[in-house]
Design a protein around this motif. Structure first.
Motif, PDB file in Angstrom:
ATOM      1  N   LEU A 143       0.758  -1.260   0.005  1.00 31.53           N
ATOM      2  CA  LEU A 143      -0.064   0.072   0.080  1.00 31.53           C
ATOM      3  C   LEU A 143       0.926   1.270   0.134  1.00 31.53           C
ATOM      4  O   LEU A 143       0.641   2.161  -0.812  1.00 31.53           O
ATOM      5  CB  LEU A 143      -1.088  -0.137   1.285  1.00 31.53           C
ATOM      6  N   GLU A 144       1.899   1.149   0.893  1.00 28.66           N
ATOM      7  CA  GLU A 144       3.137   2.214   0.887  1.00 28.66           C
ATOM      8  C   GLU A 144       3.512   2.678  -0.612  1.00 28.66           C
ATOM      9  O   GLU A 144       3.634   3.827  -0.851  1.00 28.66           O
ATOM     10  CB  GLU A 144       3.996   1.690   1.691  1.00 28.66           C
ATOM     11  N   ARG A 193       0.743   4.513  -2.734  1.00 29.52           N
ATOM     12  CA  ARG A 193       0.381   5.718  -2.146  1.00 29.52           C
ATOM     13  C   ARG A 193       1.727   6.553  -2.468  1.00 29.52           C
ATOM     14  O   ARG A 193       1.491   7.984  -2.794  1.00 29.52           O
ATOM     15  CB  ARG A 193       0.442   5.749  -0.849  1.00 29.52           C
ATOM     16  N   LEU A 250      -0.631   9.962  -8.596  1.00 30.80           N
ATOM     17  CA  LEU A 250      -1.776   9.000  -8.267  1.00 30.80           C
ATOM     18  C   LEU A 250      -3.085   9.713  -8.131  1.00 30.80           C
ATOM     19  O   LEU A 250      -3.220  10.881  -7.726  1.00 30.80           O
ATOM     20  CB  LEU A 250      -1.369   8.731  -6.506  1.00 30.80           C
ATOM     21  N   LEU A 290      -9.363   7.849  -3.267  1.00 32.07           N
ATOM     22  CA  LEU A 290      -8.084   8.491  -3.117  1.00 32.07           C
ATOM     23  C   LEU A 290      -7.858   9.007  -1.547  1.00 32.07           C
ATOM     24  O   LEU A 290      -6.933   8.817  -0.900  1.00 32.07           O
ATOM     25  CB  LEU A 290      -8.068   9.807  -3.818  1.00 32.07           C
ATOM     26  N   LEU A 333      -7.128   5.962   0.586  1.00 32.55           N
ATOM     27  CA  LEU A 333      -5.712   5.453   0.075  1.00 32.55           C
ATOM     28  C   LEU A 333      -4.837   6.335   1.009  1.00 32.55           C
ATOM     29  O   LEU A 333      -3.747   5.588   1.502  1.00 32.55           O
ATOM     30  CB  LEU A 333      -5.356   5.604  -1.402  1.00 32.55           C
ATOM     31  N   GLN A 334      -4.861   7.638   0.784  1.00 35.42           N
ATOM     32  CA  GLN A 334      -4.146   8.444   1.688  1.00 35.42           C
ATOM     33  C   GLN A 334      -3.912   8.391   3.153  1.00 35.42           C
ATOM     34  O   GLN A 334      -2.923   8.385   3.867  1.00 35.42           O
ATOM     35  CB  GLN A 334      -4.161   9.946   1.152  1.00 35.42           C
ATOM     36  N   GLY A 369      -4.398   5.373   4.403  1.00 38.97           N
ATOM     37  CA  GLY A 369      -4.097   4.160   4.433  1.00 38.97           C
ATOM     38  C   GLY A 369      -5.091   3.139   4.844  1.00 38.97           C
ATOM     39  O   GLY A 369      -5.148   2.243   5.616  1.00 38.97           O
TER      40      GLY A 369
END
Ligand code: ZN
Ligand code: ZN
Length: 266
Positions: free
Chosen positions: A202-203, A206, A211, A218, A221-222, A224
């Motif tokens: 995931l890191e 990101r 992206l 989004l 995602l940011q 986490g």
């Protein structure tokens, strides 16, 4: 006329009924899976439509040519344009008529033979070669076999029985599935230059330049907190590192359920 053994025919070339390929393709190849129990002992090889055909085709450098689409309909190119769009079984008569007209038909008859059917709904099946993602498990075969020796199996006979046999006869693992539900394949491909990128975490995802995703995806995602399944993950794109302006998009496949089983803690 004379009698010869099959292996004496090996270097011979023939004139195809529908010329389509370079001449080197139209040749006799000897193979041990062809028997004389059914038919003449001579069989046409179509690498796109059978597992044994594909194996032999790869070994002998034959092209994989599709003449039928995924609906079982004859494709307009490259050879049978006069039956294009017809379901392949319904094209039989037209093809025989065409051969007859050209003086190439020896005899027309119905032959009963075995054929694969779906065991649930009895639909006739068509084997179809399609690209798939593989893990090269054969490259780790010795380690897998050695690792099995350290496992304390209950019941004991599985160790060198079912599981040991499976490891001994290991083939590369076709692990992608063309389905919706499942763990998404973590591979993104550039829509411009075709470069692939397999994302490891995931890191890593990101940190990709450019992206982009649906706003909710989004944001998650940011933080986490993203749900990495479809449909959310399919909205995630980023910039290609290899070309100017290319967008990386996830390939739609998901993983074989055994991948999840294997990743499960025990
Ligand atoms: Zn079925
Ligand atoms: Zn690119």
């Amino acid at each position: 006329l004379e009698e010869v053994k099959g292996c004496d025919l090996e270097p011979l070339y023939y004139e195809p009924l529908y010329p389509e390929h370079p001449q080197y393709v139209n040749r006799v190849i000897v193979a041990d899976f062809v028997s004389m129990e059914e038919g003449t002992g001579i069989v046409h090889i179509a690498p796109a439509y059978g597992a044994e055909d594909l194996d032999l085709g790869l070994k002998c450098d034959l092209p994989v040519v599709h003449t039928v689409d995924l609906d079982g309909k004859v494709m307009p190119a490259p050879v049978l344009s006069f039956v294009a769009g017809k379901f392949f079984k319904e094209a039989d008569n037209d093809i025989m008529d065409d051969l007859d007209r050209r003086g190439l038909l020896y005899r027309r008859e119905i032959i009963r033979h075995t054929y694969p059917f779906c065991w649930r709904c009895a639909t006739p099946l068509l084997y179809y070669a399609k690209p798939s993602w593989y893990i090269k498990t054969t490259a780790r075969k010795e380690r897998l076999i050695a690792g099995n020796e350290e496992i304390n199996w209950y019941p004991e006979h599985i160790k060198h029985g079912r599981f040991g046999d499976w490891l001994e006869n290991n083939v590369d693992w076709a692990f992608s599935r063309e389905r919706y539900w499942g763990t998404p394949l973590p591979v993104w491909r550039c829509d411009s230059c075709g470069k692939d990128n397999c994302i490891g975490s995931l890191e890593e995802l990101r940190g990709k330049p450019g992206l982009s995703a649906e706003p909710m995806v989004l944001e998650a995602l940011q933080k986490g907190e993203a749900d990495l399944h479809r449909p959310y993950i399919d909205t995630v794109t980023f910039d290609c590192s290899e070309c100017e302006g290319g967008k990386m998009r996830r390939l739609p496949d998901v993983l074989d359920a055994w991948f999840d089983s294997g990743a499960m803690p025990v």
